[in-house]
Write a protein that holds these residues in place. Structure first.
Motif, mmCIF file in Angstrom:
data_model
loop_
_atom_site.group_PDB
_atom_site.id
_atom_site.type_symbol
_atom_site.label_atom_id
_atom_site.label_comp_id
_atom_site.label_asym_id
_atom_site.label_seq_id
_atom_site.Cartn_x
_atom_site.Cartn_y
_atom_site.Cartn_z
ATOM 1 N N PRO A 182 47.696 -40.587 96.685
ATOM 2 C CA PRO A 182 47.228 -39.500 96.037
ATOM 3 C C PRO A 182 46.473 -38.431 96.490
ATOM 4 O O PRO A 182 46.578 -37.244 96.079
ATOM 5 C CB PRO A 182 47.171 -39.924 94.406
ATOM 6 N N PRO A 183 45.213 -39.016 96.786
ATOM 7 C CA PRO A 183 43.935 -37.850 98.057
ATOM 8 C C PRO A 183 44.841 -37.549 98.638
ATOM 9 O O PRO A 183 44.491 -36.572 98.846
ATOM 10 C CB PRO A 183 43.184 -39.226 98.539
ATOM 11 N N ASP A 186 47.236 -34.577 97.408
ATOM 12 C CA ASP A 186 46.619 -33.632 96.407
ATOM 13 C C ASP A 186 45.320 -34.426 96.738
ATOM 14 O O ASP A 186 44.577 -34.553 95.781
ATOM 15 C CB ASP A 186 46.786 -34.310 95.069
ATOM 16 N N PHE A 189 43.085 -33.182 93.929
ATOM 17 C CA PHE A 189 43.406 -34.113 92.426
ATOM 18 C C PHE A 189 44.083 -32.552 91.519
ATOM 19 O O PHE A 189 44.072 -32.496 90.100
ATOM 20 C CB PHE A 189 42.088 -34.629 91.981
ATOM 21 N N GLU A 191 47.693 -32.773 90.993
ATOM 22 C CA GLU A 191 48.252 -33.113 90.183
ATOM 23 C C GLU A 191 48.067 -34.127 89.116
ATOM 24 O O GLU A 191 47.089 -34.238 89.223
ATOM 25 C CB GLU A 191 49.466 -33.882 90.957
ATOM 26 N N HIS A 194 45.724 -37.817 88.804
ATOM 27 C CA HIS A 194 44.668 -38.161 89.671
ATOM 28 C C HIS A 194 43.795 -37.289 89.929
ATOM 29 O O HIS A 194 42.859 -37.066 91.017
ATOM 30 C CB HIS A 194 45.254 -37.347 90.837
ATOM 31 N N THR A 202 50.763 -42.769 88.750
ATOM 32 C CA THR A 202 51.784 -42.003 88.175
ATOM 33 C C THR A 202 53.138 -42.584 88.533
ATOM 34 O O THR A 202 52.848 -42.960 89.746
ATOM 35 C CB THR A 202 51.919 -40.294 87.578
ATOM 36 N N ASP A 205 53.386 -41.660 92.010
ATOM 37 C CA ASP A 205 53.028 -42.347 93.073
ATOM 38 C C ASP A 205 53.841 -42.951 93.602
ATOM 39 O O ASP A 205 53.640 -43.769 94.898
ATOM 40 C CB ASP A 205 51.619 -42.508 92.753
#
Length: 409
Positions: A182-183, A186, A189, A191, A194, A202, A205
């Motif tokens: 995730p990080p 994105d 954040f 998305e 996140h 998610t 993810d």
């Protein structure tokens, strides 16, 4: 040699050792910070005999201050062979400073590790021999790799495996980041799901993580060992779903799936999934590990030895886990000094299986003077030398001192 001559020689040697022990007293404790992959807190305990011991506390701020201003006065003038008593004394007298966890335990651990090196030098034996002797001479290592650059690109996952396998140390096990998706994908954040303050995974993810680990399994083949890091980021239900999705890749373990302060939540994950769960690097002393072990809330206790209480405390933790047939691994962001010290504890643990090396840098091995390469075929071999069998390389240490630090001499 006759039996009488042997006895006379042994008696003389024992008398000499006793005389040396009676003369040896601690005269100074020093600490300096070398900036490597992290700011390594290196420790030196000196004596009036000229002998000294080297150690390392866990990286980070505040440790040096505690060692020099809190721990040092407590051990000056003491017999350095009373390692466990001195470690206990440092924590007893530091109760107001948080002696059950945190940097206080870390500081005491660094001094304890230096005391074991000193004891080995005084008694002219490797430290592992003072911890009950060896179950093994060679300690297996796994190499921890960073987050991939492009999570949606299969070539990025393949490249990181190839990079790990190409290193000269010949690693036979690895760990890859299952929490970096995730990080890295994105960073702001944007998305959905996140928010940095929630512990959500998610569906997207999970898909990306699983696809990356499938590629790693393909690259390593069916028998390659690798762990998957989660860095305490997820809630129980989300990470249980992730673990089920990862079962086909058969990882060595899933590491730190939920935050470390709730062993009941860790047990919920461990009981719900078939992949092994590894945790423990954020815990201090056998008291922190006790409930985790007795709940059987993990499959692997992952001890950071220079953080959790030092060599003897780590062996106690491992022995307690062994009664529940839970095996031991070692978390490790240390310099080669702390790493080799940890290997001596690992050598003396019955069910120890694998030791970490994280964030390897070009000059890492050069920080200590050591016979030959530190790693061969993915293993470290215990040296038959007093203490840990290594010295610091002053040129390398001086070249990488943290700002404001000076060589301790």
């Amino acid at each position: 040699m006759t039996r009488r001559s042997f006895l006379l020689t042994s008696t003389a040697a024992a008398a000499q050792a006793a005389a040396l022990r009676n003369k040896v007293k601690i005269t100074d404790v020093k600490c300096m910070i070398v900036r490597g992959t992290w700011d390594w807190n290196l420790v030196k305990v000196e004596t009036d005999s000229g002998l000294y011991g080297l150690g390392e506390a866990y990286w980070g701020p505040g440790v040096k201050d505690l060692i020099l201003n809190q721990m040092k006065p407590l051990v000056l003038g003491e017999d350095p062979l009373n390692v466990d008593r001195l470690y206990t004394k440092m924590l007893m007298r530091s109760a107001g400073a948080g002696a059950i966890a945190g940097v206080t335990v870390t500081a005491a651990s660094g001094v304890e590790i230096a005391l074991w090196d000193l004891a080995g030098r005084i008694l002219e034996t490797p430290v592992c021999n003072l911890l009950g002797g060896r179950f093994r001479d060679r300690i297996r290592f796994y190499r921890t790799m960073p987050v991939v650059d492009r999570v949606e690109d299969p070539a990025s996952w393949r490249e990181i495996v190839q990079r790990a396998r190409s290193e000269k140390a010949g690693w036979t096990a690895f760990k890859f980041q299952g929490d970096g998706v995730p990080p890295k994908a994105d960073p702001d954040f944007r998305e959905p799901g996140h928010d940095p303050y929630i512990r959500a995974l998610t569906a997207k993810d999970i898909r990306r993580i699983v696809r990356g680990m499938e590629i790693i399994r393909q690259e390593l083949g069916p028998d390659g060992d690798f762990g998957i890091e989660c860095h305490w980021r997820y809630d129980t239900r989300d990470v249980i779903t992730l673990c089920h999705a990862l079962e086909p890749v058969k990882p060595m373990w899933i590491e730190d799936p939920v935050p470390p302060d709730n062993p009941e939540a860790m047990k919920r994950v461990t009981d719900a999934v078939s992949v092994p769960i590894c945790t423990g690097e954020n815990l201090y002393t056998r008291h922190d590990f006790r409930r985790l072990i007795e709940l059987q809330a993990c499959d692997v206790v992952n001890i950071d030895i220079p953080k959790a209480g030092g060599l003897l405390e780590a062996k106690r933790i491992s022995d307690h886990a062994d009664m529940y047939y839970i095996w031991t691994a070692a978390h490790n962001p240390a310099s080669p000094l702390g790493t080799i010290a940890s290997c001596h504890a690992a050598s003396a643990m019955r069910d120890f299986r694998v030791h970490e090396l994280a964030r390897y840098i070009d000059w890492w091995q050069d920080l200590v003077v050591h016979d030959g390469p530190i790693f061969k075929d993915g293993y470290y071999t215990i040296q038959d030398k007093p203490g840990y069998g290594v010295e610091l390389n002053p040129d390398v240490a001086r070249a990488h001192l943290a700002p404001g630090e000076t060589w301790w001499g």
